[in-house]
Motif scaffolding. Structure first.
Motif, mmCIF file in Angstrom:
data_model
loop_
_atom_site.group_PDB
_atom_site.id
_atom_site.type_symbol
_atom_site.label_atom_id
_atom_site.label_comp_id
_atom_site.label_asym_id
_atom_site.label_seq_id
_atom_site.Cartn_x
_atom_site.Cartn_y
_atom_site.Cartn_z
ATOM 1 N N ALA A 11 0.832 -1.214 0.000
ATOM 2 C CA ALA A 11 0.000 0.000 0.000
ATOM 3 C C ALA A 11 0.859 1.252 0.000
ATOM 4 C CB ALA A 11 -0.925 -0.017 1.211
ATOM 5 N N THR A 15 0.699 4.184 -2.784
ATOM 6 C CA THR A 15 0.463 5.577 -2.370
ATOM 7 C C THR A 15 1.546 6.502 -2.921
ATOM 8 O OG1 THR A 15 -0.563 4.767 -0.333
ATOM 9 C CG2 THR A 15 0.096 7.078 -0.388
ATOM 10 N N ILE A 19 1.181 9.683 -5.556
ATOM 11 C CA ILE A 19 1.699 11.026 -5.252
ATOM 12 C C ILE A 19 2.667 11.504 -6.333
ATOM 13 C CG2 ILE A 19 3.135 12.332 -3.631
ATOM 14 C CD1 ILE A 19 1.943 10.620 -1.398
ATOM 15 N N SER A 283 7.130 12.834 0.951
ATOM 16 C CA SER A 283 6.038 11.859 0.928
ATOM 17 C C SER A 283 6.492 10.515 1.484
ATOM 18 C CB SER A 283 5.515 11.679 -0.498
ATOM 19 O OG SER A 283 5.076 12.898 -1.032
ATOM 20 N N ILE A 287 4.849 8.681 4.744
ATOM 21 C CA ILE A 287 4.232 7.358 4.625
ATOM 22 C C ILE A 287 4.867 6.382 5.617
ATOM 23 C CG2 ILE A 287 3.995 5.377 3.095
ATOM 24 C CD1 ILE A 287 3.713 7.382 0.784
#
Length: 311
Positions: A11, A15, A19, A283, A287
């Motif tokens: 995941a 993600t 992004i 990012s 995460i």
């Protein structure tokens, strides 16, 4: 646990891909070019063609996108357009330690002060300490960090001259930016801890601990605080994101040479490689932090089964 980690890792990759794709689309949706000259000097057609070829900007967007994904996968974003003598990795390597130090100390100060303030407010519920603590919390939530930073500079750097007004050269230089950044998260944590602690203190196992004659300090820090921390851990990832993104403004106000400076400057100058590098880097960190929050959440509350959540 292993199954949960594998699914969360997949995941996380998806993600990050979303992004990076959105970043690429938004960069190319904005009108203009990073080679627009704002200094009034004229760039010849041949020079412009050479620069576009060097940065692959003369290629179709699909090819540029594949090159972009390759740079993300290898974490090699190439040279900066506005500072061609340096690569994006050089800029990240120089700015990240400063931003990390600022964000880490801000988180530590916000968590410790917020937990203590919220715990005191809960223990002295409806007392003068409770009212003062919640007034401070409302103040911390209401005032934007950039306004607080300006007030701190005016009062403690200009009027009283207790701390320097800017740059990043030692402990004294950290005080004002850390206070400006930590006040908001501290207030949120204090309010969460207060409400959660009030609920925990009415549980049967706390009454049992009191009946056994345990001291109030031992009851709070050994039995109540761990369960009261669950709401804080839930929002910790979001708070960390707010602190990291908030550093952009704070670093600019205090002239701190962190990543925020490069991120803001790259957007203003449409420096594509730096925009991509800083966005992907931030990012990825956020995460991973959210993933760690999930792990800590399961450790604090063993009733939460990671494998069951992952199904």
């Amino acid at each position: 646990m292993t199954k949960f980690i594998i699914k969360r890792f997949i995941a996380m990759i998806l993600t990050l891909w979303v992004i990076t794709t959105l970043t690429f689309v938004l960069m190319h949706a904005i009108p203009g070019s990073p080679f627009n000259n704002n200094s009034g000097k004229t760039i010849s057609g041949a020079a412009l063609s050479n620069m576009e070829a060097h940065y692959h900007m003369n290629q179709p967007l699909s090819i540029q996108y594949l090159i972009y994904l390759k740079s993300v996968a290898t974490f090699n974003f190439g040279p900066s357009i506005k500072q061609p003598a340096e690569t994006v990795n050089d800029l990240l390597g120089r700015g990240f330690p400063v931003s990390f130090e600022l964000g880490l100390w801000t988180l530590i100060v916000a968590i410790i002060s917020g937990v203590l303030l919220g715990t005191l407010a809960a223990l002295k519920h409806n007392g003068i300490i409770d009212y003062v603590a919640m007034t401070l919390a409302v103040f911390g939530i209401s005032i934007p960090d950039f306004v607080l930073a300006t007030l701190l500079i005016q009062e403690f750097a200009v009027n009283l001259q207790w701390f320097p007004a800017g740059t990043w050269q030692g402990v004294n230089y950290m005080v004002l930016p850390i206070i400006a950044l930590a006040t908001g998260p501290m207030a949120i944590i204090a309010r969460l801890i207060r409400s959660s602690m009030l609920e925990v203190l009415t549980q049967d196992y706390i009454r049992t601990a009191r009946a056994k004659g345990l001291s109030p300090v031992l009851i709070v820090f050994k039995h109540a605080l761990k369960n009261a921390l669950l709401p804080v851990v839930t929002v910790l990832g979001t708070l960390a994101a707010a602190i990291l993104t908030g550093t952009f403004v704070i670093e600019k106000i205090f002239a701190i040479p962190g990543m925020g400076k490069y991120f803001v400057d790259s957007i203003n100058s449409r420096d594509y490689p730096v925009i991509m590098g800083t966005t992907v880097f931030y990012s990825a960190i956020l995460i991973v932090m959210l993933f760690l929050v999930d792990i800590v959440y399961g450790w604090l509350d063993p009733r939460i089964k990671m494998d069951r959540e992952a199904r």
